[in-house]
Design an enzyme around this catalytic site. Structure first.
Site, PDB file in Angstrom:
ATOM      1  N   LYS A   9       0.815  -1.233   0.000  1.00 26.61           N
ATOM      2  CA  LYS A   9       0.000   0.000   0.000  1.00 26.61           C
ATOM      3  C   LYS A   9       0.839   1.270   0.000  1.00 26.61           C
ATOM      4  O   LYS A   9       2.014   1.270   0.333  1.00 26.61           O
ATOM      5  CB  LYS A   9      -0.984  -0.038   1.167  1.00 26.61           C
ATOM      6  CG  LYS A   9      -2.178  -0.919   0.800  1.00 26.61           C
ATOM      7  CD  LYS A   9      -3.325  -0.812   1.749  1.00 26.61           C
ATOM      8  CE  LYS A   9      -4.476  -1.679   1.213  1.00 26.61           C
ATOM      9  NZ  LYS A   9      -5.448  -1.998   2.236  1.00 26.61           N
ATOM     10  N   ARG A  49      -4.186 -10.012   4.510  1.00 28.57           N
ATOM     11  CA  ARG A  49      -4.597  -9.980   3.096  1.00 28.57           C
ATOM     12  C   ARG A  49      -3.397  -9.515   2.280  1.00 28.57           C
ATOM     13  O   ARG A  49      -2.970  -8.369   2.419  1.00 28.57           O
ATOM     14  CB  ARG A  49      -5.789  -9.031   2.941  1.00 28.57           C
ATOM     15  CG  ARG A  49      -6.345  -8.954   1.524  1.00 28.57           C
ATOM     16  CD  ARG A  49      -7.539  -8.014   1.470  1.00 28.57           C
ATOM     17  NE  ARG A  49      -8.070  -7.944   0.129  1.00 28.57           N
ATOM     18  CZ  ARG A  49      -7.570  -7.194  -0.836  1.00 28.57           C
ATOM     19  NH1 ARG A  49      -6.519  -6.428  -0.621  1.00 28.57           N
ATOM     20  NH2 ARG A  49      -8.115  -7.200  -2.037  1.00 28.57           N
TER      21      ARG A  49
END
Ligand code: HH2
Length: 272
Positions: free
Chosen positions: A209, A243
């Site tokens: 991210k 995840r």
């Protein structure tokens, strides 16, 4: 939880696994690498993403679901969607978990989960993907996010979802401040044990991210080391599910991390 985005525009793997054959190949590879769940998504929710209508989303996701069922995939499939009708269709096709990044904005989502006896991931997001990174604002990010998740979880449990089926997720990168010296995503990881202490399984999605890029200067393809560091922090904080895009690498890191006890060295780290 291995990520399988069947989208043209996801921030990291967009366009790579489109079509049932490519998606099935990737899913089976992630099973071999040690994934326990595959999370299929047909809509990118990266900052600035355009919303995808449910019919287009289903056109992307359902053939992949069918192909995975046809090859007899041995691990549960989760469907990453904000739309109850997509969730219901994926459950009917064999998915077992709904992963809703909108935190159940669609009121029919709880019913879809109840009818399909599905697990339900409730994720925190401030705002909408299109604009969520423009001006997120918090007084105390962890307090606000964790309180919201607890309230939401109690609500769905009161609506008939079994408490064992509810998973909570602080939503790293979803309307969280990053850059300019404020790192909400790091504060949420630091204080994750508080969320874990409420007793529900916690899911964390840090993989590749933007906040990792903001802290390190790494481009999206170069963020594996930062992603592994975040995975270890989440593991030590007690997260139940990670995840991730890089399943094999994360499985190896977590296998090692779960043999170590941070309590033995955390005090020394703080005193350094
Ligand atoms: N992050 C993304 C998508 N879905 N679901 C949960 N529960 N938690 C997350 O942190 C999360 C999520 C965004 O990542 P990705 O799927 O790689 O990208 P995109 O939204 O561009 O498809």
């Amino acid at each position: 939880m291995g990520i399988l985005n069947v989208t043209p525009d996801s921030f990291s793997d967009g366009g790579r696994h489109v079509g049932a054959d490519a998606a099935t190949k990737r899913a089976l590879a992630m099973v071999d690498e040690g994934a326990d769940v595959i999370d299929i998504g047909g809509e990118s929710t990266r900052p600035g993403a355009e919303p995808v209508q449910p019919d287009e989303e289903q056109r992307r996701v359902l053939p992949v679901m069918e192909a995975l069922m046809a090859v007899g995939i041995e691990i549960p499939i989760s469907v990453d969607t904000r739309h109850a009708e997509t969730a219901a269709a994926a459950l009917a096709a064999g998915a077992q978990i709904i992963n809703d990044v909108s935190g159940l904005k669609d009121p029919a989502m709880v019913e879809a989960a109840r009818n399909g006896r599905a697990g339900l991931v409730i994720m925190h997001m401030q705002g909408e993907p299109g604009t969520m990174q423009e001006a997120p604002s918090y007084d105390d990010v962890a307090e606000e996010v964790f309180t919201w998740l607890n309230e939401r979880a109690l609500l769905v449990e009161a609506a008939g979802i079994l408490p064992d089926s509810v998973i909570v997720d602080p939503g790293l990168g979803f309307g969280k401040r990053t850059g300019g010296g404020v790192e909400d995503n790091c504060r949420l990881l630091d204080r994750l044990p508080e969320l874990v202490s409420h007793g529900r399984p916690v899911l964390v999605g840090a993989s590749r991210k933007r906040f990792i890029g903001n802290l390190t200067g790494a481009g999206v393809g170069q963020r594996l080391p930062g992603s592994l560091a975040a995975a270890l922090a989440a593991t030590w904080a007690g997260a139940a599910i990670l995840r991730v895009h890089d399943v094999a690498e994360t499985v190896q890191a977590v296998r090692l991390a779960s043999r170590l006890d941070p309590a033995d060295w955390a005090t020394a780290w703080h005193a350094r």
